[in-house]
Design a protein around this motif. Structure first.
Motif, PDB file in Angstrom:
ATOM      1  N   LEU A  74       1.100  -1.185   0.081  1.00 28.20           N
ATOM      2  CA  LEU A  74       0.503   0.408  -0.194  1.00 28.20           C
ATOM      3  C   LEU A  74       1.103   1.102  -0.088  1.00 28.20           C
ATOM      4  N   SER A 204      -2.197   3.165  -9.594  1.00 27.25           N
ATOM      5  CA  SER A 204      -1.645   4.094  -8.654  1.00 27.25           C
ATOM      6  C   SER A 204      -0.373   4.808  -9.359  1.00 27.25           C
ATOM      7  N   ASN A 208      -4.844   7.906  -7.434  1.00 29.27           N
ATOM      8  CA  ASN A 208      -5.245   7.728  -6.138  1.00 29.27           C
ATOM      9  C   ASN A 208      -6.674   6.744  -5.599  1.00 29.27           C
ATOM     10  N   THR A 210      -8.259   4.140  -3.017  1.00 26.27           N
ATOM     11  CA  THR A 210      -8.695   3.048  -1.845  1.00 26.27           C
ATOM     12  C   THR A 210      -8.874   1.196  -1.583  1.00 26.27           C
TER      13      THR A 210
END
Length: 533
Positions: A74, A204, A208, A210
């Motif tokens: 991440l 990515s 951006n 989640t």
């Protein structure tokens, strides 16, 4: 008992064989990007209860584990977004810097110096034809360069939109592929997990988002709390423009959502910022610079007299929507009678165009009217007219009405030299007083504008873009360094070490050979036992 020994040896053979296979797989993928090394987890088979006691049944492969740090990945993905943002940002800013930048020998700054110096040269010889032609040539070069820079900035914006469309195509492809992998992924399918993470890393670099992962390894991707991918369903991003011309990124799912404000990193985030903020900001500054030159030069030029007077003039601005605000005040118009006498008439403009026309029409030999929104002033064949101001400061009314201009246009894209002057340089206004062929005061005043804020203003614009480029470059280098550090850490955890794998290979080989010997020994014992019978 010998049968149990064979079962134990068989389990060892199969387990070590699997371990050798996994080790070979690691070695084969030592140079494969984004490959996470795999490890065989061996566990003891539960014992069996025999009359002699509990005896073990050997070994089994509990799982082939993927060596992977989710939290680290991440961080890597976030840093990819950060690095890609500043890399793209730096690229766009460098392009704008190249476009707007100047050198001491050439460029806009040097041309401005030449332009105002040409007015000084004309003031030394107010009647000089060569000086007027030279002034016009330099003025055209100056206006052409300003216009070129503005149009290039506008084209940069159009190119950015094309690049955004291309990026959105790539993003939508990646979202679809991730959704497809969600349908295939199962625990233990390690290579699919690697492929999924590769796609997430590539995604990515564009924006951006989640990531939420369930117990089976399926991922849900969110941007601004709105799902991009959920299960087997992938939503798409599209490009739209609002009435102000700013671009919007819309997410097309069960509904349509504006997610522009949530896309703040990655290549897409940088392109949105460049298209909606950076390019318009510098285009606005360039327009402001051009308006300053147009306004200040025209203000002086319009209320002065050239070698020739007018019998007809048409305003260059549509007064129903004038590009420059027409101030209230007074200006002078000089009317030449057939016998050569000049009458200087002071005209008051109070904001009412019809009142202005009525005043002009009261002057003998002069006529005025509005056609298609533009002011027309003309005389009969016996009269002519000009504009002058004497010792007074320019009111700015005549130039705002679009009369007797040096520069046409109202911003960086439209700036140009008045075609009337190009066709006949005698109309260049050098004198502030009527019938004064040696009066050079207006040329001197325009030349002195070169000591004004023009060059300083443009220098501040160039300086600003230069500082922005340096900041973007520095931030890019920092983000790239952090990314390299995180990737090195990822390689330490998930990367394949040939030395370690070779040691494992030897270890598993020896274990396999030992298990094979057990099979051989048990075989000999069984033969002996059979021969006893």
């Amino acid at each position: 008992m010998f049968i149990w020994a064979l079962e134990v040896a068989k389990s060892a053979l199969f387990s070590q064989q699997t371990a050798i296979y996994v080790t070979s797989h690691n070695i084969a993928n030592v140079n494969t990007p984004d490959y996470s090394r795999q490890q065989v987890i061996l566990s003891t088979l539960g014992p069996v209860n025999l009359p002699v006691g509990y005896l073990g049944r050997g070994v089994w492969v509990e799982e082939v584990r993927r060596i992977y740090d989710r939290f680290l990945m991440l961080q890597v993905n976030f840093q990819y977004s950060e690095k890609s943002f500043w890399e793209t940002n730096n690229k766009v800013l460098s392009q704008i810097e190249t476009l707007l930048g100047d050198s001491e020998e050439s460029g806009l700054g040097a041309l401005m110096d030449e332009f105002f110096n040409a007015w000084h040269q004309l003031s030394l010889n107010p009647q000089g034809y060569g000086e007027r032609v030279a002034l016009l040539r330099i003025a055209e070069n100056l206006s052409d360069l300003i216009s070129y820079k503005a149009k290039s900035l506008i084209q940069t914006g159009k190119d950015l939109i094309k690049e955004i469309e291309s990026v959105l195509t790539d993003i939508n492809r990646l979202l679809s592929e991730i959704a497809q992998i969600n349908g295939k992924i199962r625990l233990g399918r390690n290579d699919l997990f690697d492929e999924r993470d590769r796609l997430l890393k590539e995604l990515s670099s564009y924006l951006n988002f989640t990531v939420l992962e369930d117990g089976e390894g399926k991922v849900t991707l969110l941007v601004g709390g709105i799902s991009l991918v959920e299960g087997l369903e992938a939503h798409s991003l599209t490009l739209e423009s609002d009435p102000s011309g700013k671009i919007k990124i819309k997410l097309q799912g069960p509904g349509t959502f504006d997610v522009t404000s949530f896309v703040s990193l990655g290549k897409l985030g940088a392109l949105i910022k460049a298209e909606n903020e950076i390019v318009p900001s510098f285009l606005e500054k360039l327009d402001e610079f051009a308006r300053m030159i147009i306004s200040e030069v025209n203000k002086l030029h319009s209320e002065a007299e050239g070698q020739k007077t007018y019998t007809r003039i048409e305003g260059l601005y549509d007064l129903t929507n004038p590009p420059f605000q027409v101030p209230q005040g007074t200006f002078q118009i000089c009317v030449y009678s057939p016998n050569g006498d000049v009458g200087i008439h002071q005209i008051l403009f109070d904001g009412d165009l019809q009142n202005l026309i009525d005043q002009l029409n009261t002057i003998t030999g002069l006529y005025a009217e509005i056609k298609n929104g533009k002011l027309h002033i003309y005389t009969d064949t016996r009269y002519s007219f000009s504009f002058a101001r004497g010792e007074k400061e320019s009111s700015g009314i005549v130039s705002a009405l679009g009369l007797n201009l040096f520069f046409t246009g109202w911003d960086a894209s439209t700036i140009g030299v008045n075609p009337l002057l190009r066709n006949d340089p005698a109309y260049i206004s050098v004198a502030t007083k009527p019938k004064s062929p040696d009066d050079n005061l207006n040329a001197l005043l325009i030349g002195e504008l070169g000591q004004g804020p023009f060059k300083e203003f443009y220098g501040s614009v160039v300086g600003e873009i230069g500082l922005m480029v340096k900041d973007a470059q520095k931030r890019f280098e920092v983000s790239e360094g952090l990314l390299q550090s995180l990737q090195a850490r990822r390689e330490e955890i998930s990367g394949v070490s040939l030395d370690e794998e070779m040691l494992n290979l030897i270890k598993f080989q020896r274990s396999y050979e030992a298990a094979a010997k057990i099979v051989g020994i048990v075989d000999e014992l069984l033969e002996t036992l059979v021969s006893l019978r």
